[in-house]
Structure formats: C-alpha cells, structure tokens
Write a protein that holds these residues in place. Structure first.
Motif, PDB file in Angstrom:
ATOM      1  N   MET A   1       0.017  -4.358  -4.408  1.00  0.00           N
ATOM      2  CA  MET A   1      -1.025  -4.493  -3.724  1.00  0.00           C
ATOM      3  C   MET A   1      -0.812  -4.345  -2.506  1.00  0.00           C
ATOM      4  N   ARG A   2      -1.812  -3.530  -1.562  1.00  0.00           N
ATOM      5  CA  ARG A   2      -1.151  -2.959  -0.229  1.00  0.00           C
ATOM      6  C   ARG A   2      -2.507  -3.147   0.687  1.00  0.00           C
ATOM      7  N   VAL A   3      -1.613  -3.975   1.578  1.00  0.00           N
ATOM      8  CA  VAL A   3      -2.767  -4.835   2.686  1.00  0.00           C
ATOM      9  C   VAL A   3      -2.843  -4.386   3.591  1.00  0.00           C
ATOM     10  N   MET A   4      -4.143  -3.684   4.314  1.00  0.00           N
ATOM     11  CA  MET A   4      -3.922  -2.916   5.746  1.00  0.00           C
ATOM     12  C   MET A   4      -4.725  -3.957   6.428  1.00  0.00           C
ATOM     13  N   GLY A   5      -3.700  -5.624   7.163  1.00  0.00           N
ATOM     14  CA  GLY A   5      -4.060  -6.322   8.200  1.00  0.00           C
ATOM     15  C   GLY A   5      -4.853  -6.000   9.596  1.00  0.00           C
ATOM     16  N   VAL A   6      -5.803  -6.658   9.650  1.00  0.00           N
ATOM     17  CA  VAL A   6      -6.441  -5.852  11.259  1.00  0.00           C
ATOM     18  C   VAL A   6      -6.849  -7.260  11.566  1.00  0.00           C
ATOM     19  N   ASP A   7      -6.513  -7.511  13.102  1.00  0.00           N
ATOM     20  CA  ASP A   7      -7.055  -8.727  13.738  1.00  0.00           C
ATOM     21  C   ASP A   7      -7.761  -8.055  15.194  1.00  0.00           C
ATOM     22  N   PRO A   8      -8.783  -7.164  14.753  1.00  0.00           N
ATOM     23  CA  PRO A   8      -9.515  -6.835  15.863  1.00  0.00           C
ATOM     24  C   PRO A   8      -9.945  -6.972  16.920  1.00  0.00           C
ATOM     25  N   GLY A   9      -9.520  -5.928  18.510  1.00  0.00           N
ATOM     26  CA  GLY A   9     -10.246  -6.049  19.312  1.00  0.00           C
ATOM     27  C   GLY A   9     -10.168  -5.254  20.574  1.00  0.00           C
ATOM     28  N   LEU A  10     -10.616  -5.690  21.346  1.00  0.00           N
ATOM     29  CA  LEU A  10     -11.016  -3.726  22.479  1.00  0.00           C
ATOM     30  C   LEU A  10      -9.424  -3.518  23.333  1.00  0.00           C
ATOM     31  N   THR A  11      -9.269  -5.052  23.715  1.00  0.00           N
ATOM     32  CA  THR A  11      -8.575  -4.377  24.933  1.00  0.00           C
ATOM     33  C   THR A  11      -6.181  -4.385  23.517  1.00  0.00           C
ATOM     34  N   ARG A  12      -6.762  -4.931  22.569  1.00  0.00           N
ATOM     35  CA  ARG A  12      -5.523  -5.528  21.680  1.00  0.00           C
ATOM     36  C   ARG A  12      -6.245  -5.333  20.279  1.00  0.00           C
ATOM     37  N   CYS A  13      -5.867  -3.946  19.511  1.00  0.00           N
ATOM     38  CA  CYS A  13      -6.036  -4.344  18.142  1.00  0.00           C
ATOM     39  C   CYS A  13      -5.231  -4.539  17.063  1.00  0.00           C
ATOM     40  N   GLY A  14      -4.577  -5.755  16.430  1.00  0.00           N
ATOM     41  CA  GLY A  14      -3.438  -5.595  15.486  1.00  0.00           C
ATOM     42  C   GLY A  14      -3.532  -5.344  14.560  1.00  0.00           C
ATOM     43  N   LEU A  15      -2.623  -3.953  13.834  1.00  0.00           N
ATOM     44  CA  LEU A  15      -2.571  -3.364  12.696  1.00  0.00           C
ATOM     45  C   LEU A  15      -1.434  -3.930  12.007  1.00  0.00           C
ATOM     46  N   SER A  16      -1.696  -4.190  10.739  1.00  0.00           N
ATOM     47  CA  SER A  16      -0.396  -4.575   9.486  1.00  0.00           C
ATOM     48  C   SER A  16      -0.460  -3.855   8.479  1.00  0.00           C
ATOM     49  N   LEU A  17       0.538  -3.680   7.975  1.00  0.00           N
ATOM     50  CA  LEU A  17       0.693  -3.432   6.166  1.00  0.00           C
ATOM     51  C   LEU A  17       1.417  -4.176   5.350  1.00  0.00           C
ATOM     52  N   ILE A  18       1.004  -4.719   4.804  1.00  0.00           N
ATOM     53  CA  ILE A  18       1.520  -5.794   4.600  1.00  0.00           C
ATOM     54  C   ILE A  18       1.449  -5.591   2.235  1.00  0.00           C
ATOM     55  N   GLU A  19       2.935  -5.730   1.762  1.00  0.00           N
ATOM     56  CA  GLU A  19       1.994  -5.120   0.060  1.00  0.00           C
ATOM     57  C   GLU A  19       2.802  -6.864  -0.476  1.00  0.00           C
ATOM     58  N   GLY A  20       2.151  -7.224  -1.860  1.00  0.00           N
ATOM     59  CA  GLY A  20       1.854  -8.164  -2.081  1.00  0.00           C
ATOM     60  C   GLY A  20       3.051  -7.843  -3.632  1.00  0.00           C
ATOM     61  N   GLY A  21       3.501  -8.508  -3.432  1.00  0.00           N
ATOM     62  CA  GLY A  21       4.277  -8.920  -5.223  1.00  0.00           C
ATOM     63  C   GLY A  21       4.110  -9.861  -5.779  1.00  0.00           C
ATOM     64  N   ALA A  22       4.959  -9.931  -6.801  1.00  0.00           N
ATOM     65  CA  ALA A  22       4.527 -11.430  -7.691  1.00  0.00           C
ATOM     66  C   ALA A  22       4.162 -12.824  -7.259  1.00  0.00           C
ATOM     67  N   GLY A  23       3.932 -13.633  -7.896  1.00  0.00           N
ATOM     68  CA  GLY A  23       3.224 -14.811  -6.919  1.00  0.00           C
ATOM     69  C   GLY A  23       2.447 -14.750  -5.441  1.00  0.00           C
ATOM     70  N   ARG A  24       3.333 -14.867  -4.717  1.00  0.00           N
ATOM     71  CA  ARG A  24       3.513 -15.189  -3.600  1.00  0.00           C
ATOM     72  C   ARG A  24       4.193 -14.364  -2.715  1.00  0.00           C
ATOM     73  N   SER A  25       5.183 -13.902  -3.645  1.00  0.00           N
ATOM     74  CA  SER A  25       6.074 -12.497  -2.706  1.00  0.00           C
ATOM     75  C   SER A  25       5.307 -11.490  -1.643  1.00  0.00           C
ATOM     76  N   VAL A  26       6.266 -11.365  -0.338  1.00  0.00           N
ATOM     77  CA  VAL A  26       4.620 -10.399   0.357  1.00  0.00           C
ATOM     78  C   VAL A  26       6.052  -9.638   1.061  1.00  0.00           C
ATOM     79  N   ILE A  27       5.509  -8.324   1.951  1.00  0.00           N
ATOM     80  CA  ILE A  27       6.810  -7.453   2.486  1.00  0.00           C
ATOM     81  C   ILE A  27       5.727  -7.426   3.909  1.00  0.00           C
ATOM     82  N   ALA A  28       6.388  -6.874   4.724  1.00  0.00           N
ATOM     83  CA  ALA A  28       6.137  -6.057   5.579  1.00  0.00           C
ATOM     84  C   ALA A  28       6.264  -4.973   6.004  1.00  0.00           C
ATOM     85  N   LEU A  29       5.803  -4.055   6.167  1.00  0.00           N
ATOM     86  CA  LEU A  29       5.676  -2.447   5.976  1.00  0.00           C
ATOM     87  C   LEU A  29       5.680  -2.292   7.549  1.00  0.00           C
ATOM     88  N   ASP A  30       4.927  -2.334   8.279  1.00  0.00           N
ATOM     89  CA  ASP A  30       4.558  -1.290   9.257  1.00  0.00           C
ATOM     90  C   ASP A  30       3.841  -2.522   9.948  1.00  0.00           C
TER      91      ASP A  30
END
Length: 209
Positions: free
Chosen positions: A1-30
């Motif tokens: 599962m690919r999840v785009m995480g968003v920390d919203p804000g006008l001055t700074r808006c954080g964007l991330s892409l996390i890929e979840g694997g089996a169990g609690r395995s997660v990898i940061a893609l961007d």
C-alpha cells in the motif's frame, strides 16, 4: 500500500510517500515541503499547494492520502489556513478517485511513538528509527508528513475492520427495521380482516333481528 502523508499548512506543507509492506514494514519513497510566502495572496498560495499535490498524486499514484486533521489550535487564523491547505489536497485526491483519510495529531503521535502527547523531537526521533534514516528530515513538517504516512500504514487494518463492523451493523439494522415493518404490516392486515369480519357478523345479527 502506498500512502501519501500530508502535514497541511500554508507557509509549509509537508508531503511524503510511504510504502507499507508485510506487518509493520514501511519504506520512505519520497518527502518534500511546499513553501508559500506569507505576503502572497491566499488564493495563489492555495493554488501553489494544490499544484504541488496534484503533481505528487499523478507522479506517485498513491493508494490513499493521509491528512492531519485540524483538531484544535489557539490561533484561529493558523487553523483556518491549515484546514484550507488540507482541503485543496483532499479535493485533488477525490477528483482522482483516491481515498482520503484524516488522522488527528494525537493519533499520529500515538501510532509512531506510543505516546499521544509526544513532542516534535520525539516524533522525529521515532520516524528516523522506524525508517532507518541517518539524518533528521527537515524542516519538522517533513518529519510530520512521514509520520502521517507511517501512522496510516499501521492503522489501516484497524480502520478497515471498523468500517466492516459498521457496515455489518448498518445491514443488521436495515434487516431488523425491514422485519419490524413487515410484522407491522401483517398485524395491520390481520386487524383489518378481523374488523371486517366483526362488522359483517354484526350486520348479519342485525338483519336476523
């Protein structure tokens, strides 16, 4: 599962892409932070954020977008800006048929650190540990966006079970109400039939007299 995480804000808006694997395995893609100057017109600031989000959505094609929910802030103006930034991203995702899920700050902190009241330093430290990062993501909005992606990957199974349970409860309620309606209909028909029979009997008795 690919999840785009968003920390919203006008001055700074954080964007991330996390890929979840089996169990609690997660990898940061961007990960990235979209910045807009405070002296820029509000509509233009939202447009810049929306364009960046749309580029991410079209490039990375996430399965779901996880956005931090504006829970409570003392600064009303900041809260409104945060909500507006999150809103344009949610709209962009919805237009592409991508699911959107909102998580409160305490849910994110609890998922990543085990403490719903953790501070930013603790969240950043755990994000680094979970993702195996050698350096801390900067600014803090980047770490928060990564934390949101991790949070959703880990909470998604529970969210799915809750949605399934709610759907089953709604279906059981529908069937129960339908059964009650049918029983009321049957009782009404029986009462009407009995009433008709009673009236017919009364007329016959009256005629016999």
């Amino acid at each position: 599962m690919r999840v785009m995480g968003v920390d919203p804000g006008l001055t700074r808006c954080g964007l991330s892409l996390i890929e979840g694997g089996a169990g609690r395995s997660v990898i940061a893609l961007d990960v990235d932070v979209v910045r807009t100057p405070a002296d820029m017109d509000l509509a233009q600031r939202l447009l810049r954020i929306a364009e960046a989000a749309e580029y991410w959505l079209d490039t990375h094609r996430p399965d779901v977008v996880a956005i931090e929910r504006v829970f409570a802030q003392h600064n009303v103006r900041t809260a409104m800006g945060t909500a507006q930034a999150g809103g344009v991203i949610a709209l962009a995702a919805a237009r592409r048929g991508i699911d959107v899920c909102f998580h409160t700050p305490s849910e994110v902190k609890a998922a990543v650190t085990g403490n719903g009241s953790a501070d930013k330093a603790q969240v950043t430290a755990m994000v680094m540990r979970i993702l195996g990062l050698q350096t801390a993501p900067t600014p803090a909005d980047a770490a928060d966006a990564l934390a949101l992606g991790i949070c959703h990957c880990w909470r998604a199974p529970m969210i799915a079970r809750m949605a399934q349970a709610e759907a089953m409860a709604a279906e059981q309620k529908r069937k129960y109400e339908a059964r009650l309606a049918e029983e009321r209909k049957t009782r009404a028909a029986a009462a009407k039939k009995l009433d008709s029979a009673t009236k017919l009997k009364a007329r016959k008795e009256a005629g016999a007299r």
